[in-house]
Design a protein around this motif. Structure first.
Motif, short mmCIF file in Angstrom:
data_model
loop_
_atom_site.label_atom_id
_atom_site.label_comp_id
_atom_site.label_asym_id
_atom_site.label_seq_id
_atom_site.Cartn_x
_atom_site.Cartn_y
_atom_site.Cartn_z
N LYS A 34 0.83 -1.20 0.00
CA LYS A 34 0.00 0.00 0.00
C LYS A 34 0.87 1.25 0.00
O LYS A 34 1.91 1.30 0.65
N GLN A 35 0.38 2.29 -0.69
CA GLN A 35 1.11 3.55 -0.76
C GLN A 35 1.33 4.15 0.62
O GLN A 35 2.39 4.74 0.90
N GLU A 36 0.36 4.00 1.51
CA GLU A 36 0.48 4.61 2.84
C GLU A 36 1.59 3.98 3.68
O GLU A 36 1.97 4.51 4.73
N GLN A 37 2.12 2.85 3.25
CA GLN A 37 3.24 2.22 3.96
C GLN A 37 4.60 2.80 3.53
O GLN A 37 5.62 2.53 4.17
N ALA A 38 4.60 3.61 2.48
CA ALA A 38 5.86 4.03 1.86
C ALA A 38 6.67 5.01 2.70
O ALA A 38 7.91 4.99 2.66
N ASP A 39 6.02 5.89 3.46
CA ASP A 39 6.73 6.95 4.17
C ASP A 39 7.81 6.41 5.10
O ASP A 39 8.90 6.99 5.19
N THR A 72 10.81 5.45 2.75
CA THR A 72 11.46 6.56 2.06
C THR A 72 12.22 7.44 3.06
O THR A 72 13.27 8.00 2.73
N THR A 113 11.09 2.19 -2.79
CA THR A 113 9.90 1.38 -2.55
C THR A 113 9.27 0.97 -3.88
O THR A 113 9.39 1.66 -4.89
N ILE A 121 5.40 -0.79 -4.98
CA ILE A 121 4.11 -1.30 -4.54
C ILE A 121 3.74 -2.47 -5.43
O ILE A 121 3.68 -2.35 -6.66
N ASP A 135 3.04 -7.96 -11.09
CA ASP A 135 3.57 -7.08 -10.04
C ASP A 135 4.91 -7.60 -9.53
O ASP A 135 5.87 -6.84 -9.34
#
Length: 215
Positions: A34-39, A42, A48, A50, A58
């Motif tokens: 999920k994008q919200e896991q990226a912070d 980074t 990262t 997804i 994928d």
């Protein structure tokens, strides 16, 4: 060496990415869902990607451009057998196949202690161990320079940096998740661990020494 961590947002995966991001000899790519896991990643300086382990395209995209794959993904102990098959088995199979197609040579699998010994399987966890056993077998039959790590019961204890490692431990035991992360990082280029299935618990021997003298 550029290392893809599959299952980077898991407990072991996060520890692993933290260590690799600080290592000047490695670059790390965190595979997340999920994008919200990226912070989190980074902020560490990690790349990262997804990707969904249930989607072959994928996984093929995520494994592109790396030198090593570390598979530490898992559906979790409280999911049903169907999800365990999709993630821990089929996801592992797809990742191994993608690594072979990209001519990636190094692959480390975080498995589970007793996967090869059904008599030691905990009641109710037979599907989990069966899946781990089959995924390990697929990796052993691949063209990759694999290492299969089979840790005992995982804990959140502080890492001691000391373990017991053997091809056949013959006993139960627990191990810190952070110790497992350290084992993965230290074993990346250790030829002594190539094409080996290693059982692990916390112990009294420094990690590098334990891995260098496996028997």
């Amino acid at each position: 060496m550029k290392v893809l961590v599959v299952g980077a947002n898991g407990q072991i995966g996060r520890h692993m990415v933290q260590r690799l991001a600080k290592d000047e000899h490695h670059q790390v790519k965190a595979m997340i869902r999920k994008q919200e896991q990226a912070d989190f990643f980074t902020h560490l300086g990690a790349e990262t990607v997804i990707a969904d382990l249930e989607t072959e395209d994928d996984i093929f995209r995520a494994t592109e451009g790396v030198d090593t794959v570390v598979f530490t993904a898992g559906s979790g102990g409280h999911t049903g057998a169907d999800k365990t098959i999709l993630v821990d088995l089929e996801g592992a199979f797809k990742t191994i196949e993608a690594a072979e197609k990209h001519n990636i040579k190094r692959f480390i699998m975080v498995s589970a202690l007793h996967s090869d010994t059904p008599k030691n399987w905990k009641e109710g966890m037979e599907p989990y161990y069966t899946v781990k056993k089959r995924a390990d077998e697929r990796l052993r039959n691949s063209s990759l320079y694999y290492t299969i790590l089979r840790p005992g019961w995982l804990t959140n204890e502080k890492p001691s940096g000391k373990i017991e490692a053997s091809l056949h431990l013959g006993k139960d035991g627990s191990i810190s998740r952070e110790n497992v992360a350290d084992i993965v990082v230290q074993s990346l280029g250790m030829e002594e661990t190539f094409k080996q299935t290693i059982e692990l618990i916390d112990g009294d021997t420094a990690i590098q020494e334990a891995l260098s003298t496996i028997k």
